[in-house]
Design an enzyme around this catalytic site. Structure first.
Site, PDB file in Angstrom:
ATOM      1  N   TRP A 102       0.821  -1.212   0.000  1.00  0.00           N
ATOM      2  CA  TRP A 102       0.000   0.000   0.000  1.00  0.00           C
ATOM      3  C   TRP A 102       0.853   1.260   0.000  1.00  0.00           C
ATOM      4  CZ3 TRP A 102      -4.296  -0.985  -1.976  1.00  0.00           C
ATOM      5  CH2 TRP A 102      -4.903  -2.236  -1.766  1.00  0.00           C
ATOM      6  N   ASP A 172      -1.512   6.623   5.995  1.00  0.00           N
ATOM      7  CA  ASP A 172      -2.663   5.797   5.612  1.00  0.00           C
ATOM      8  C   ASP A 172      -2.926   4.833   6.765  1.00  0.00           C
ATOM      9  OD1 ASP A 172      -4.443   3.913   4.670  1.00  0.00           O
ATOM     10  OD2 ASP A 172      -3.286   3.390   2.884  1.00  0.00           O
ATOM     11  N   LYS A 196     -12.086  -1.774   7.345  1.00  0.00           N
ATOM     12  CA  LYS A 196     -11.280  -2.693   8.137  1.00  0.00           C
ATOM     13  C   LYS A 196     -11.600  -2.550   9.626  1.00  0.00           C
ATOM     14  CE  LYS A 196      -7.699  -2.322   4.613  1.00  0.00           C
ATOM     15  NZ  LYS A 196      -7.862  -3.629   3.969  1.00  0.00           N
TER      16      LYS A 196
END
Length: 361
Positions: A102, A172, A196
């Site tokens: 990511w 993030d 999540k």
């Protein structure tokens, strides 16, 4: 109905009390005589719902007044492209610290928009550790430094906040937001998809220091200008109302269960249980991440023979343990143990893993 333990990486498990409340309110929400996803986001009922969700999140994270909280459509990858537009001009530089997939994705989204530099990377070691802070090559005058505190695929996590001086730190936090207390003042921007730890997919939350907005000097389409969302309470366009409402219920659930402090204790316990099972398996299971940077949220692990993967997954599913297949980039297994995963679920997984190892070792 036999509800299983869901170890999926995202969309991930939601707290069962939240799901039950959603079910009860799906047809008729409050006194609206309609579902929350059918009423206008401009109506007072939803405006009140949205404001309450923001207040609860601010309380849970101790978010100072000088930060805007945005509830936007899309996911973290969309924000990975919007943030460079909103934080810097096209001739500016920004630094990226890569610790997994990511982080790489964020870098690729930034490259067309400014001078994106790799300040540090642990790719050479297969993203099984974190780059030593002393080795980071930060760019003088960079607009910001971006990193991913928890990498869901590779299972590495920063257990502290890196010091980058006066440069805005952008993170993030899709997969570890509210998994433990976090000092918001250490950051310029925190952003993350909700699917999540906070709610269902379709919603991304941005916590941004207000003075960073609107100074990029670009001629952006209005919809890409985050300052417009901040000025309009995240309703510059129609928001993801259902996801926002459910996130608000998750915030209530978190508050009722002790907030981030209680989540930290529970998440530490779950991670210790699972890593203890892996490390104590006599080599039948292995996790390749350096122990000091193992993720509390996402635990990848491997069996001694890939031929055992399919039987493991089939038997696990039959035992009520879902979502354990590893990401295609790594293979093997992955157990995501976010806030909504109870300790009982991890104990059930550990018991199954022990039994499987005894029968196949």
């Amino acid at each position: 109905m036999s509800r299983a333990f869901n170890f999926s990486a995202g969309p991930a498990a939601l707290p069962e009390p939240v799901l039950r409340q959603v079910r009860e309110e799906m047809l008729e929400w409050k006194s609206e005589r309609a579902s929350v996803m059918e009423v206008s986001h401009r109506g007072q009922a939803f405006i009140d719902c949205a404001a309450e969700a923001e207040r609860d999140l601010r309380e849970l994270m101790a978010i100072p007044d000088e930060y805007a909280v945005l509830f936007l459509q899309g996911g973290a990858t969309t924000l990975a492209a919007l943030l460079p537009m909103n934080l810097a001009g096209p001739d500016a530089s920004a630094d990226y610290v890569l610790t997994g997939h990511w982080g790489e994705k964020a870098l690729e989204n930034a490259k067309p928009l400014l001078h994106a530099n790799i300040a540090a990377s642990s790719k050479e070691g297969g993203y099984t550790s974190l780059p030593d802070r002393n080795d980071w090559q930060l760019t003088p005058g960079a607009a910001y430094v971006h990193y991913t505190p928890n990498e869901t695929i590779h299972g590495v996590e920063f257990h502290d906040i890196p010091d980058v001086g006066d440069v805005p730190l952008v993170a993030d936090v899709s997969s570890n937001i509210l998994s433990r207390p976090m000092d918001v003042r250490r950051f310029g921007v925190l952003y993350g998809g909700a699917q999540k730890n906070l709610g269902p997919s379709g919603l991304v939350i941005v916590i941004v220091r207000k003075d960073l907005l609107g100074r990029h000097g670009r001629n952006l389409p209005p919809i890409f200008e985050l300052q417009n969302q901040a000025k309009n309470d995240s309703m510059f366009n129609t928001p993801a109302t259902l996801s926002w409402y459910i996130a608000g219920l998750v915030f209530k659930w978190l508050k009722a269960n002790g907030g981030a402090v209680a989540m930290e204790a529970q998440n530490r316990e779950k991670a210790n249980l699972l890593y203890g099972s892996i490390d104590g398996s006599g080599g039948f299971y292995r996790n390749e991440v350096r122990p000091d940077c193992r993720s509390w949220m996402n635990v990848p692990f491997f069996l001694p023979d890939a031929a055992l993967d399919k039987p493991f997954l089939k038997e696990a599913e039959a035992a009520g343990l879902l979502g354990l297949k590893g990401h295609r980039a790594l293979g093997g297994m992955r157990a995501s143990i976010y806030n909504a995963m109870p300790v009982a679920g991890v104990n059930a997984l550990v018991d199954f893993m022990g039994d499987f190892a005894r029968r196949n070792g």
